[in-house]
Design a protein around this motif. Structure first.
Motif, PDB file in Angstrom:
ATOM      1  N   LYS A  44       0.825  -1.209   0.000  1.00 39.40           N
ATOM      2  CA  LYS A  44       0.000   0.000   0.000  1.00 39.40           C
ATOM      3  C   LYS A  44       0.858   1.256   0.000  1.00 39.40           C
ATOM      4  N   SER A  45       1.943   1.203   0.736  1.00 34.58           N
ATOM      5  CA  SER A  45       2.858   2.341   0.773  1.00 34.58           C
ATOM      6  C   SER A  45       3.492   2.573  -0.596  1.00 34.58           C
ATOM      7  N   ALA A  46       3.878   1.472  -1.271  1.00 39.92           N
ATOM      8  CA  ALA A  46       4.505   1.581  -2.589  1.00 39.92           C
ATOM      9  C   ALA A  46       3.532   2.097  -3.643  1.00 39.92           C
ATOM     10  N   MET A  47       2.238   1.800  -3.495  1.00 38.26           N
ATOM     11  CA  MET A  47       1.224   2.173  -4.476  1.00 38.26           C
ATOM     12  C   MET A  47       0.588   3.529  -4.192  1.00 38.26           C
ATOM     13  N   LYS A  48       0.865   4.109  -3.060  1.00 39.63           N
ATOM     14  CA  LYS A  48       0.169   5.322  -2.607  1.00 39.63           C
ATOM     15  C   LYS A  48       0.284   6.471  -3.593  1.00 39.63           C
ATOM     16  N   SER A  49       1.499   6.745  -4.060  1.00 32.47           N
ATOM     17  CA  SER A  49       1.714   7.867  -4.965  1.00 32.47           C
ATOM     18  C   SER A  49       0.989   7.680  -6.294  1.00 32.47           C
ATOM     19  N   ARG A  50       1.096   6.501  -6.873  1.00 34.39           N
ATOM     20  CA  ARG A  50       0.444   6.240  -8.159  1.00 34.39           C
ATOM     21  C   ARG A  50      -1.071   6.255  -8.010  1.00 34.39           C
ATOM     22  N   ASN A  51      -1.586   5.724  -6.913  1.00 38.13           N
ATOM     23  CA  ASN A  51      -3.036   5.758  -6.680  1.00 38.13           C
ATOM     24  C   ASN A  51      -3.537   7.199  -6.605  1.00 38.13           C
ATOM     25  N   ARG A  52      -2.737   8.070  -5.998  1.00 38.47           N
ATOM     26  CA  ARG A  52      -3.116   9.483  -5.909  1.00 38.47           C
ATOM     27  C   ARG A  52      -3.165  10.098  -7.303  1.00 38.47           C
ATOM     28  N   GLU A  53      -2.173   9.757  -8.142  1.00 35.44           N
ATOM     29  CA  GLU A  53      -2.154  10.273  -9.513  1.00 35.44           C
ATOM     30  C   GLU A  53      -3.378   9.818 -10.296  1.00 35.44           C
ATOM     31  N   LEU A  54      -3.828   8.593 -10.027  1.00 34.04           N
ATOM     32  CA  LEU A  54      -4.978   8.023 -10.728  1.00 34.04           C
ATOM     33  C   LEU A  54      -6.301   8.408 -10.085  1.00 34.04           C
ATOM     34  N   GLU A  55      -6.232   9.241  -9.029  1.00 33.47           N
ATOM     35  CA  GLU A  55      -7.421   9.688  -8.287  1.00 33.47           C
ATOM     36  C   GLU A  55      -8.209   8.504  -7.735  1.00 33.47           C
ATOM     37  N   LEU A  56      -7.462   7.528  -7.262  1.00 28.97           N
ATOM     38  CA  LEU A  56      -8.077   6.358  -6.628  1.00 28.97           C
ATOM     39  C   LEU A  56      -8.035   6.560  -5.120  1.00 28.97           C
ATOM     40  N   THR A  57      -9.149   6.948  -4.570  1.00 26.12           N
ATOM     41  CA  THR A  57      -9.265   7.237  -3.148  1.00 26.12           C
ATOM     42  C   THR A  57      -9.837   6.036  -2.403  1.00 26.12           C
ATOM     43  N   GLY A  58      -9.830   6.117  -1.083  1.00 19.89           N
ATOM     44  CA  GLY A  58     -10.435   5.061  -0.277  1.00 19.89           C
ATOM     45  C   GLY A  58     -11.902   4.865  -0.623  1.00 19.89           C
ATOM     46  N   LYS A  59     -12.573   5.964  -0.965  1.00 19.41           N
ATOM     47  CA  LYS A  59     -13.997   5.882  -1.334  1.00 19.41           C
ATOM     48  C   LYS A  59     -14.179   5.101  -2.627  1.00 19.41           C
ATOM     49  N   VAL A  60     -13.308   5.361  -3.605  1.00 22.45           N
ATOM     50  CA  VAL A  60     -13.404   4.641  -4.889  1.00 22.45           C
ATOM     51  C   VAL A  60     -13.120   3.163  -4.684  1.00 22.45           C
ATOM     52  N   PHE A  61     -12.080   2.869  -3.910  1.00 25.50           N
ATOM     53  CA  PHE A  61     -11.753   1.468  -3.646  1.00 25.50           C
ATOM     54  C   PHE A  61     -12.906   0.770  -2.916  1.00 25.50           C
ATOM     55  N   GLY A  62     -13.477   1.449  -1.941  1.00 27.88           N
ATOM     56  CA  GLY A  62     -14.571   0.852  -1.175  1.00 27.88           C
ATOM     57  C   GLY A  62     -15.775   0.539  -2.037  1.00 27.88           C
ATOM     58  N   LYS A  63     -16.173   1.503  -2.878  1.00 25.00           N
ATOM     59  CA  LYS A  63     -17.318   1.282  -3.763  1.00 25.00           C
ATOM     60  C   LYS A  63     -17.034   0.160  -4.749  1.00 25.00           C
ATOM     61  N   SER A  64     -15.825   0.148  -5.304  1.00 29.72           N
ATOM     62  CA  SER A  64     -15.445  -0.896  -6.258  1.00 29.72           C
ATOM     63  C   SER A  64     -15.519  -2.276  -5.624  1.00 29.72           C
ATOM     64  N   GLN A  65     -15.027  -2.386  -4.398  1.00 28.06           N
ATOM     65  CA  GLN A  65     -15.022  -3.677  -3.721  1.00 28.06           C
ATOM     66  C   GLN A  65     -16.428  -4.142  -3.383  1.00 28.06           C
ATOM     67  N   GLU A  66     -17.324  -3.212  -3.060  1.00 31.86           N
ATOM     68  CA  GLU A  66     -18.725  -3.582  -2.808  1.00 31.86           C
ATOM     69  C   GLU A  66     -19.349  -4.197  -4.063  1.00 31.86           C
ATOM     70  N   ILE A  67     -19.077  -3.585  -5.210  1.00 30.62           N
ATOM     71  CA  ILE A  67     -19.610  -4.095  -6.484  1.00 30.62           C
ATOM     72  C   ILE A  67     -19.026  -5.459  -6.806  1.00 30.62           C
ATOM     73  N   ILE A  68     -17.720  -5.585  -6.635  1.00 31.28           N
ATOM     74  CA  ILE A  68     -17.048  -6.850  -6.957  1.00 31.28           C
ATOM     75  C   ILE A  68     -17.562  -7.975  -6.069  1.00 31.28           C
ATOM     76  N   VAL A  69     -17.693  -7.707  -4.773  1.00 30.49           N
ATOM     77  CA  VAL A  69     -18.187  -8.731  -3.842  1.00 30.49           C
ATOM     78  C   VAL A  69     -19.593  -9.168  -4.236  1.00 30.49           C
ATOM     79  N   LYS A  70     -20.445  -8.212  -4.553  1.00 22.91           N
ATOM     80  CA  LYS A  70     -21.828  -8.535  -4.920  1.00 22.91           C
ATOM     81  C   LYS A  70     -21.880  -9.433  -6.150  1.00 22.91           C
ATOM     82  N   GLN A  71     -20.984  -9.179  -7.117  1.00 16.42           N
ATOM     83  CA  GLN A  71     -20.979  -9.961  -8.355  1.00 16.42           C
ATOM     84  C   GLN A  71     -20.380 -11.349  -8.179  1.00 16.42           C
ATOM     85  N   LEU A  72     -19.501 -11.519  -7.176  1.00 19.87           N
ATOM     86  CA  LEU A  72     -18.793 -12.790  -7.018  1.00 19.87           C
ATOM     87  C   LEU A  72     -19.399 -13.700  -5.942  1.00 19.87           C
ATOM     88  N   GLU A  73     -20.252 -13.161  -5.106  1.00 18.58           N
ATOM     89  CA  GLU A  73     -20.816 -13.966  -4.015  1.00 18.58           C
ATOM     90  C   GLU A  73     -21.508 -15.215  -4.548  1.00 18.58           C
TER      91      GLU A  73
END
Length: 356
Positions: free
Chosen positions: A97-126
């Motif tokens: 996570k530390s190594a990816m932090k800078s690139r994630n910021r450049e890609l505008e990938l925030t904790g909110k985006v990750f959280g929403k994405s994971q909710e969708i992925i979990v729902k589709q894979l359950e």
């Protein structure tokens, strides 16, 4: 011990010269983790160490979930035993996570985006379902989550690091993702101190002789933590100073007699990639031929512990053409051994060798 002895002992410890493992899971568990971003090459990394198995049998073990493919350590994809995946993920997550932090910021990938994405992925894979990368991409786009500019790769990696998803079974020729909690329902957890010690023990047992710098490169652990891990294993691993460097290994079997041998190893094989200092197995001049400036590790020929060339395979219908590039002239005996190694690969993929 000299560089030649280091190479010989690594061949033994890496289960190339001999193997005491019989199943895919046993091998991967013993190795700790095996780099696997190139899935087809990584299957051969297992097959070359378990010569009685075919590619189909390795895939069957993978589809059963005996081994898991996910992002670990440096970070990149690795094969890891299902028994080890949870504690190894937990140990690796902070550094990744530390190594990816800078690139994630450049890609505008925030904790909110990750959280929403994971909710969708979990729902589709359950329900023990699996989806390909493209199918997950479609679901995220439909939910308004942008996945271009490599954002999808980072979204999936974050979900792997968080222990949400991992590799699913192979569908046709496509790899899939599944929920880790369903793929590996029994969660083995150990303390961070136990995890660090166990990772070091696995590494020096399966990859030794190796240095502290080798272990920190392979594991991605901070030097202080890696040094402590060695200290915790002092009763199980030994050391010897060779050319002013301290090498650690699990056995004092330094008098193992080397015998003529040759292997065709896949790209990114542990025999080459798992060490920061590779001088015991390849010359400085030939290092640049085996590893590109961009960090691409090519499939290599290993003769008597030393990397002496490159190889490539072309599979068509029921045949496989194996072509080689020599770093130095091979003797007739070495050529015979390379032919035998080619036959081992042909057996693995269940093809006939095409005459050149």
């Amino acid at each position: 011990m000299n560089h030649s002895a280091i190479a010989t002992l690594r061949l033994v410890n890496q289960q190339l010269a001999t193997t005491k493992r019989t199943t895919v899971k046993e091998l991967v568990d013993y190795m700790g983790a095996m780099q696997a971003q190139d899935f087809n090459q990584a299957k051969w990394a297992i097959g070359v160490r378990l010569p009685h198995l075919t590619e189909e049998q390795v895939e069957e073990a993978f589809n059963r979930g005996d081994i898991i493919r996910t992002h670990l350590m440096r970070p990149t994809w690795h094969f890891v035993s299902a028994d080890d995946v949870y504690w190894m993920l937990k140990l690796s997550a902070k550094q990744i996570k530390s190594a990816m932090k800078s690139r994630n910021r450049e890609l505008e990938l925030t904790g909110k985006v990750f959280g929403k994405s994971q909710e969708i992925i979990v729902k589709q894979l359950e329900g023990n379902r699996s989806l390909s990368r493209d199918e997950i991409n479609t679901q995220l786009n439909q939910a308004g989550i942008t996945t271009n500019d490599n954002r999808l790769s980072h979204i999936l990696m974050e979900a792997e690091i968080d222990g949400i998803i991992c590799s699913g079974g192979i569908r046709g020729k496509k790899q899939t993702h599944a929920l880790l909690s369903e793929r590996v329902p029994v969660k083995k957890e150990i303390s961070e101190e136990e995890a660090v010690a166990l990772l070091a023990k696995k590494y020096f047992t399966s990859h030794g002789p190796a240095t502290l710098a080798d272990f920190t490169w392979w594991s991605g652990l901070p030097v202080t933590q890696a040094r402590k891990a060695i200290e915790m294993n002092k009763n199980d691993i030994f050391s010897e100073v060779i050319e002013n460097e301290q090498y650690w290994f699990s056995d004092r079997a330094i008098n193992i007699q080397s015998t003529d041998s040759a292997w065709l190893l896949p790209a990114f094989d542990e025999y080459l990639i798992a060490y920061k200092n590779r001088s015991a197995i390849i010359t400085r001049e030939e290092h640049a031929k085996a590893i590109s400036k961009q960090g691409m590790f090519w499939p290599v020929i290993v003769v008597n512990g030393q990397i002496s060339g490159l190889w490539k395979r072309t599979i068509k219908n029921d045949t496989v053409l194996i072509e080689t590039e020599q770093f130095r002239p091979h003797s007739n005996r070495e050529k015979q051994l390379i032919e035998k190694a080619s036959e081992a690969f042909a057996y693995f993929v269940r093809k006939k060798i095409k005459p050149k």
